[in-house]
Design an enzyme around this catalytic site. Structure first.
Site, PDB file in Angstrom:
ATOM      1  N   ARG A 419       7.979  -3.914   1.883  1.00  0.00           N
ATOM      2  CA  ARG A 419       9.065  -2.958   2.117  1.00  0.00           C
ATOM      3  C   ARG A 419      10.131  -3.042   1.020  1.00  0.00           C
ATOM      4  O   ARG A 419      10.759  -2.030   0.699  1.00  0.00           O
ATOM      5  CB  ARG A 419       9.710  -3.197   3.487  1.00  0.00           C
ATOM      6  CG  ARG A 419       8.826  -2.777   4.649  1.00  0.00           C
ATOM      7  CD  ARG A 419       9.515  -2.941   5.982  1.00  0.00           C
ATOM      8  NE  ARG A 419       8.643  -2.530   7.086  1.00  0.00           N
ATOM      9  CZ  ARG A 419       8.565  -1.299   7.567  1.00  0.00           C
ATOM     10  NH1 ARG A 419       9.324  -0.344   7.034  1.00  0.00           N
ATOM     11  NH2 ARG A 419       7.754  -0.994   8.560  1.00  0.00           N
ATOM     12  N   GLU A 448       3.086  -7.608   8.240  1.00  0.00           N
ATOM     13  CA  GLU A 448       3.319  -6.950   9.527  1.00  0.00           C
ATOM     14  C   GLU A 448       1.987  -6.675  10.209  1.00  0.00           C
ATOM     15  O   GLU A 448       1.054  -6.184   9.576  1.00  0.00           O
ATOM     16  CB  GLU A 448       4.075  -5.633   9.332  1.00  0.00           C
ATOM     17  CG  GLU A 448       5.455  -5.817   8.722  1.00  0.00           C
ATOM     18  CD  GLU A 448       6.192  -4.494   8.575  1.00  0.00           C
ATOM     19  OE1 GLU A 448       5.806  -3.516   9.244  1.00  0.00           O
ATOM     20  OE2 GLU A 448       7.158  -4.443   7.774  1.00  0.00           O
ATOM     21  N   GLU A 459       5.153   6.543   8.240  1.00  0.00           N
ATOM     22  CA  GLU A 459       6.337   5.783   7.847  1.00  0.00           C
ATOM     23  C   GLU A 459       6.309   5.486   6.347  1.00  0.00           C
ATOM     24  O   GLU A 459       7.335   5.555   5.659  1.00  0.00           O
ATOM     25  CB  GLU A 459       6.416   4.479   8.637  1.00  0.00           C
ATOM     26  CG  GLU A 459       7.697   3.705   8.354  1.00  0.00           C
ATOM     27  CD  GLU A 459       7.788   2.414   9.140  1.00  0.00           C
ATOM     28  OE1 GLU A 459       8.885   1.821   9.155  1.00  0.00           O
ATOM     29  OE2 GLU A 459       6.773   1.993   9.730  1.00  0.00           O
ATOM     30  N   ASP A 516       9.328  15.315   4.031  1.00  0.00           N
ATOM     31  CA  ASP A 516      10.695  15.832   4.036  1.00  0.00           C
ATOM     32  C   ASP A 516      11.208  15.878   2.601  1.00  0.00           C
ATOM     33  O   ASP A 516      11.981  15.028   2.169  1.00  0.00           O
ATOM     34  CB  ASP A 516      11.588  14.952   4.908  1.00  0.00           C
ATOM     35  CG  ASP A 516      13.002  15.501   4.980  1.00  0.00           C
ATOM     36  OD1 ASP A 516      13.148  16.696   5.277  1.00  0.00           O
ATOM     37  OD2 ASP A 516      13.950  14.743   4.709  1.00  0.00           O
ATOM     38  N   HIS A 726      11.425   6.284  17.187  1.00  0.00           N
ATOM     39  CA  HIS A 726      10.414   5.753  16.283  1.00  0.00           C
ATOM     40  C   HIS A 726       9.815   6.964  15.564  1.00  0.00           C
ATOM     41  O   HIS A 726       8.908   7.624  16.075  1.00  0.00           O
ATOM     42  CB  HIS A 726       9.326   5.010  17.057  1.00  0.00           C
ATOM     43  CG  HIS A 726       9.803   3.754  17.716  1.00  0.00           C
ATOM     44  ND1 HIS A 726      10.314   2.695  17.008  1.00  0.00           N
ATOM     45  CD2 HIS A 726       9.853   3.389  19.028  1.00  0.00           C
ATOM     46  CE1 HIS A 726      10.647   1.723  17.833  1.00  0.00           C
ATOM     47  NE2 HIS A 726      10.388   2.118  19.073  1.00  0.00           N
ATOM     48  N   CYS A 728       7.879   7.326  13.050  1.00  0.00           N
ATOM     49  CA  CYS A 728       6.483   7.329  12.612  1.00  0.00           C
ATOM     50  C   CYS A 728       5.536   7.695  13.748  1.00  0.00           C
ATOM     51  O   CYS A 728       4.376   8.041  13.500  1.00  0.00           O
ATOM     52  CB  CYS A 728       6.103   5.987  12.000  1.00  0.00           C
ATOM     53  SG  CYS A 728       6.402   4.574  13.069  1.00  0.00           S
TER      54      CYS A 728
END
Length: 760
Positions: A419, A448, A459, A516, A726, A728
């Site tokens: 990340r 993760e 995500e 987006d 959330h 995602c």
């Protein structure tokens, strides 16, 4: 080597002799026509009639051989060796006083003359000119679309009135007209240099024949079919130039252009609804020809009549709704046996026998060759089907024996990222993947747990796009007025980063994710290789665009003094004002009334093309790695924008219908009732913010909000807590608020203060 090539191109003495011989024969043939005892009507539109000589040389005496010879030489330059020369002059065209007199004649005389004119190519093409433009009918090539529709409508009304008493009169005139005109232009020499004249004449004839209100009635649909057949026969001519013909449509009255289009669209839709017989070649050819004439109107509306017909109006409802579930089967038929056999952007060969196309499926796959018939959602489906085939091929290739033995088997495009190093890790993963990008995508965040079933991908795309479009990152600049991004000409980033961004867009398309991003239509035009114009520039930069438009619209003689412009462009780079010449020595060349359009074109070209060329080239290279398929070549920039970014149409009734409820909520729960009540009260801007809060994007999926599958989960009973999401997974965590007022207050706080892609 070059000298021999030039020598090969140069005509030899034999060819020169042959050309001179042909020219001599043509001049002699035309001269004899001019000297023959043909009609003595000054309004005759036969270019081989002596009336032409007298019109062009009004001072000369009839029969003057010297003048006739000069005129013959002038015309012969436009002719081919096999040029068709009619044996007799055509009937005089109908226009002005002559047409008014005919409208007052008795029925028999009226029908006789109308039939004679409508059955002659030259006569009909030269009829119905308004008085002020009558001279245009004598021009060799530059005919116009000026049509006296007032008198034309009266003529059709008279024919139909007579037809009420004498059944079949109207149909007979139309059918004989189309048959005779088709027969006449079949005699035109394929190599004729008068192709532009013939093209212009045909477009006028199409407008005259299609401008009949009666054609809206289903019983006259066969007339439209015959007109479409005529059009197909003409489009197959080598001298046909669609661009020239479309250019002529610029001046056709807007309402008549729309009328001609809608008449054809209605008949095509009706024909498809009847599902043509698979074994009936005549029916298949009928559909083909109707598609072709609609295609002509489509290209005209996109290239010369930009104000007339929207892209949406070309969509064929029966294909997009009733055939929607069969599109995949139709696509597979096309892909397996018809792909690449014919195209609609040049010389066309739609002969079913020649092409060897399966007649039973022909009409069902024409929508792929004529993609304007499909809406953006179905075009996205086709791109997805093509992507599925590509993925299967890549998957198959990755499962070969060698890769298994070497332990390199991986049927997926796997991207593992941290990340805090999202961009660098993504770039490294994609670079190591080489060209193998069209495989099913799997994303994993380092350290993760979790299996990527789509939510992790979403995500990943959201976070990566957010970082890449951050103005502080330096790849894109933001226009505060239009709220749109453009590639920064001052970027320090390597072109490889822009290639990554292009790959990301491509991967999103092939893995069915909307992004987006806020780019102007010009960007999607460039991705599809289309030219950017002033309208596109004005969308991105309204302030400068309006200034350029004011320059374009200023037509007073004091232009140079008022504008004080030269061929340079001023722009800012890291706070420094810079000036660039648009042409060599541009600072010394003034912008004038005569060259202002060239100045504007070059200005736009510099800002949207030249100044960002190396970055955009890399972006497109990355995009094409994923999306370089045939289906993408068949869509419009507006479609591509919707496929990447989703639809701007927000129908929340669709969202409500598709929403699911978990952990104690159902559609009858009080809080859920409050929720939909509040959402219906939201402004459009607040609804967009809500979508962004819950899904990470303020637009709907291409097929509508019903595809979002929003899940509302009960999240405690505390009135003080805010909703969270959330993004995602499109999950909204909503506390069980005790009133609509409380829910509205908390939801507005959440959507107005959420940073990034939701609160969670």
């Amino acid at each position: 080597m070059q000298e021999s090539t030039e020598a090969e191109k140069a005509p030899n003495s034999t060819e020169m002799v042959d050309k001179k011989k042909v020219m001599k024969e043509l001049v002699t043939k035309v001269f004899n026509c001019y000297m023959a005892d043909t009609c003595d009507q000054p309004e005759c539109v036969n270019i081989f009639c002596k009336a032409t000589v007298l019109r062009e040389n009004p001072e000369s005496e009839p029969g003057n051989k010297q003048i006739a010879f000069k005129t013959a030489v002038k015309l012969a330059k436009h002719l081919s060796s096999g040029e068709y020369i009619p044996e007799e002059c055509p009937p005089l065209p109908l226009w002005g006083d002559r047409l008014d007199e005919l409208l007052q004649a008795d029925d028999a005389s009226f029908l006789s003359e109308v039939s004679r004119v409508f059955c002659n190519f030259d006569s009909l093409a030269s009829s119905f000119y308004p008085m002020q433009h009558a001279q245009n009918r004598f021009r060799l090539e530059e005919q116009t679309m000026d049509i006296d529709f007032n008198r034309l409508d009266k003529l059709y009304e008279r024919i139909l009135k007579i037809s009420e008493e004498e059944t079949g009169v109207y149909e007979k005139i139309m059918e004989e007209s189309i048959s005779n005109i088709t027969d006449q232009f079949s005699k035109f020499d394929s190599q004729s240099k008068l192709g532009k004249r013939y093209s212009n004449q045909l477009v006028r004839i199409l407008a005259v024949l299609l401008s009949q209100e009666v054609l809206y009635e289903p019983q006259y649909g066969e007339i439209i079919t015959k007109i479409a057949d005529m059009f197909y026969n003409f489009e197959s001519k080598p001298f046909w130039r669609r661009e020239n013909a479309m250019e002529l449509l610029k001046n056709l009255h807007k309402e008549r252009f729309l009328f001609c289009f809608k008449v054809n669209q209605q008949h095509l839709t009706f024909t498809l609804m009847m599902e043509p017989d698979d074994d009936d070649t005549e029916e298949q050819e009928k559909v083909r020809n109707l598609f072709l004439i609609m295609d002509f109107f489509y290209y005209a509306s996109r290239k010369v009549r930009l104000d007339t017909i929207s892209l949406k109006e070309f969509h064929i409802d029966v294909i997009n709704s009733e055939w929607k579930d069969r599109l995949k089967d139709f696509y597979i038929d096309w892909h397996n046996c018809m792909r690449g056999r014919f195209h609609n952007d040049g010389d066309i060969d739609f002969d079913l026998e020649v092409q060897g196309i399966d007649k039973r499926t022909f009409h069902k796959v024409l929508y792929i060759e004529f993609p304007w018939s499909l809406d953006a959602a179905n075009k996205a489906r086709l791109i997805n089907y093509e992507g599925q085939i590509s993925k299967k091929k890549e998957l198959h290739n990755s499962l070969d024996l060698t890769s298994i033995l070497l332990g390199g088997l991986n049927p997926y495009l796997t991207i593992e990222v941290r990340r805090d190093s999202l961009i660098e890790d993504s770039l490294n993963s994609l670079v190591s993947s080489g060209t193998v990008l069209k495989k099913p995508l799997k994303v994993k965040f380092a350290g993760e747990p979790g299996v990527d079933e789509g939510g992790v991908q979403k995500e990943f795309f959201q976070l990566l796009v957010k970082q890449l479009f951050d103005v502080g990152y330096g790849m894109f600049e933001y226009n505060t007025e239009s709220q749109l991004f453009w590639i920064s000409r001052n970027s320090f980033e390597l072109p490889l980063k822009f290639e990554l961004m292009g790959i990301i867009l491509g991967l999103a398309i092939y893995n069915n994710h909307i992004l987006d991003i806020h780019l102007p239509l010009a960007f999607y035009k460039k991705l599809l290789g289309r030219r950017v114009n002033l309208d596109d520039f004005e969308q991105y930069d309204p302030q400068v665009g309006k200034s350029l438009r004011s320059i374009l619209n200023y037509d007073k003689e004091d232009f140079e003094e008022a504008m004080c412009l030269n061929f340079t462009v001023n722009y800012e780079s890291f706070g420094e004002k810079l000036t660039e010449d648009l042409i060599e020595n541009g600072s010394e060349i003034n912008v004038t009334l005569e060259n202002k359009e060239d100045y504007i074109d070059r200005y736009i070209d510099f800002l949207m093309n030249q100044s960002v060329e190396k970055y955009f080239k890399s972006f497109k290279h990355g995009f094409d790695k994923c999306c370089g398929g045939e289906m993408l070549d068949r869509i419009e920039p507006e479609d591509l924008e919707m496929i990447i970014c989703g639809s701007k149409v927000l129908d929340f009734s669709q969202l409500k219908q598709a929403t699911q409820y978990h952990d104690g909520y159902d559609e009858n729960s009080d809080t859920i009732k409050y929720f939909w009540e509040v959402l219906e009260q939201f402004t459009e801007e607040e609804k967009k913010k809500f979508l962004f809060f819950t899904t990470g994007c303020d637009k709907a999926p291409i097929n509508g909000l019903g595809e979002l599958r929003l899940v509302i989960i009960r999240h405690g009973d505390n009135n003080d807590h805010l909703p969270s999401a959330h993004t995602c997974f499109n999950h909204l965590l909503l506390p069980a608020y005790t009133s609509a007022e409380v829910l509205k207050q908390k939801l507005l706080i959440a959507i107005h203060n959420a940073e990034g892609f939701g609160l969670m």
